[in-house]
Scaffold this motif. Structure first.
Motif, PDB file in Angstrom:
ATOM      1  N   HIS A  34       0.830  -1.201   0.000  1.00 29.54           N
ATOM      2  CA  HIS A  34       0.000   0.000   0.000  1.00 29.54           C
ATOM      3  C   HIS A  34       0.865   1.251   0.000  1.00 29.54           C
ATOM      4  N   LEU A  35       1.931   1.210   0.770  1.00 29.57           N
ATOM      5  CA  LEU A  35       2.820   2.369   0.797  1.00 29.57           C
ATOM      6  C   LEU A  35       3.415   2.605  -0.586  1.00 29.57           C
ATOM      7  N   LEU A  36       3.730   1.507  -1.236  1.00 27.35           N
ATOM      8  CA  LEU A  36       4.325   1.597  -2.567  1.00 27.35           C
ATOM      9  C   LEU A  36       3.334   2.163  -3.568  1.00 27.35           C
ATOM     10  N   ARG A  37       2.133   1.605  -3.572  1.00 30.26           N
ATOM     11  CA  ARG A  37       1.122   2.056  -4.517  1.00 30.26           C
ATOM     12  C   ARG A  37       0.757   3.508  -4.274  1.00 30.26           C
ATOM     13  N   ALA A  38       0.602   3.861  -3.014  1.00 30.20           N
ATOM     14  CA  ALA A  38       0.234   5.234  -2.691  1.00 30.20           C
ATOM     15  C   ALA A  38       1.315   6.181  -3.203  1.00 30.20           C
ATOM     16  N   ARG A  39       2.553   5.779  -3.007  1.00 26.81           N
ATOM     17  CA  ARG A  39       3.634   6.641  -3.460  1.00 26.81           C
ATOM     18  C   ARG A  39       3.614   6.768  -4.983  1.00 26.81           C
ATOM     19  N   GLU A  40       3.305   5.702  -5.650  1.00 28.26           N
ATOM     20  CA  GLU A  40       3.213   5.747  -7.107  1.00 28.26           C
ATOM     21  C   GLU A  40       2.152   6.752  -7.540  1.00 28.26           C
ATOM     22  N   ALA A  41       0.987   6.652  -6.910  1.00 29.34           N
ATOM     23  CA  ALA A  41      -0.118   7.543  -7.264  1.00 29.34           C
ATOM     24  C   ALA A  41       0.294   8.998  -7.073  1.00 29.34           C
ATOM     25  N   VAL A  42       1.029   9.257  -6.012  1.00 26.05           N
ATOM     26  CA  VAL A  42       1.450  10.619  -5.731  1.00 26.05           C
ATOM     27  C   VAL A  42       2.527  11.068  -6.709  1.00 26.05           C
ATOM     28  N   MET A  43       3.509  10.224  -6.918  1.00 24.89           N
ATOM     29  CA  MET A  43       4.615  10.606  -7.791  1.00 24.89           C
ATOM     30  C   MET A  43       4.137  10.868  -9.215  1.00 24.89           C
ATOM     31  N   ALA A  44       3.044  10.247  -9.583  1.00 20.95           N
ATOM     32  CA  ALA A  44       2.524  10.479 -10.926  1.00 20.95           C
ATOM     33  C   ALA A  44       2.256  11.967 -11.147  1.00 20.95           C
ATOM     34  N   TYR A  45       1.979  12.673 -10.058  1.00 24.51           N
ATOM     35  CA  TYR A  45       1.733  14.111 -10.167  1.00 24.51           C
ATOM     36  C   TYR A  45       3.022  14.898 -10.350  1.00 24.51           C
ATOM     37  N   PHE A  46       4.109  14.391  -9.797  1.00 24.28           N
ATOM     38  CA  PHE A  46       5.363  15.162  -9.843  1.00 24.28           C
ATOM     39  C   PHE A  46       6.265  14.767 -11.014  1.00 24.28           C
TER      40      PHE A  46
END
Lengths: 160, 160
Positions: free
Chosen positions: A15-27
């Motif tokens: 979950h931490l990994l996926r969440a980070r992916e979702a966020v990084m997609a913005y940056f």
DNA sequence: CGCAGAATGTTAAGATATTAATCACATTGA
DNA sequence: TCAATGTGATTAATATCTTAACATTCTGCG
């Protein structure tokens, strides 16, 4: 038979990994457009926020292991973003500082990065985000695990 | 002058990264002791939980991009953990299944992994963990970002 | 049928992660 | 002073990440 009991594992790391992916997609698009990697951007912002610092500190704050950091800093210096020098009194220590161009770039990109963040905040909700971050903060404080799979005779409370 | 305004950024990505580090510290020793990488372990558990599946599905569920997955699967097959074969009807699709040894190893390690997880749960608190995970779940649902740095005419506040 | 376009993997190239070993310099203590 | 130990960074070797470019195989449609 189906398989393991697999009791619907929580998979916190996932979950931490996926969440980070979702966020990084913005940056990511922003960073790509200026030719920076995630790690380089973390370092630039650190240096701009807190001034020059030694490599070990960067490694800690930016969550980059020193072997990786060595190469990253070399490339960043080659790209003209930073300066590397040795501490006068203890020449083991590597002092890293922002170059003019590095500073300029950082300050040019920072507001765009902040805009990305606000987009996320807008979608997710400010309070929820605060809550999430505070939980993450706590999680980061987890005590180091006790070795379980070594030949060493398991640490006991007596060792503390 | 000090530096940028740097309004104490929240650094969500950083927190996600650090939190994941803190958590993985609990699992890493175990995985190292049996010679598995994080990615390999994710794949093994997926296959044990849900049976054989095609590469693309693994990539999605395990958060591994296909170029990485290609190599990982090759190494895992070479290590005797999995079998790779092509779909009979659509030979583009790569079907991945657990080997006997792969299954054995997985079921041997799974309880130890679960034990690590329970350690974390014990330290952090069960309800807080539930809450955290549900927040992470929501975060994963973030809509894909709109391109901001393209040749498209920069979004203005009017677009919001 | 035949071909443009989509779907699925793979290669390629450069950057980073991870673990272990090593180098250079510092510090400590006999 | 010198050996022993410690610390900070680097090197080495392998695995993975990232983006772009290819290669195949399918699918749909004229």
């Amino acid at each position: 038979m189906p398989t393991s009991s697999a009791q619907h594992q929580h998979r916190l790391p996932q979950h931490l990994l996926r969440a980070r992916e979702a966020v990084m997609a913005y940056f990511r698009p922003l960073l790509n457009s200026v030719g920076l990697t995630e790690q380089q951007w973390r370092i630039l912002r650190l240096l701009d926020d807190r001034g020059e610092m030694e490599a070990g500190v960067i490694a800690d704050l930016a969550c980059i292991l020193s072997p990786s950091l060595t190469g990253i800093l070399v490339r960043m210096e080659k790209a003209g973003l930073i300066h590397r020098s040795r501490d006068k009194v203890d020449s083991r220590r590597l002092i890293v500082s922002l170059s003019l161009e590095g500073r300029q770039l950082t300050r040019e990109v920072a507001p765009l990065s902040n805009a990305c963040y606000r987009q996320i905040e807008a979608h997710f909700g400010e309070e929820k985000l605060e809550l999430l971050i505070s939980l993450l903060n706590e999680l980061e404080q987890l005590p180091a695990p006790v070795a379980v799979t070594e030949d060493k005779p398991q640490l006991t409370e007596a060792d503390l």
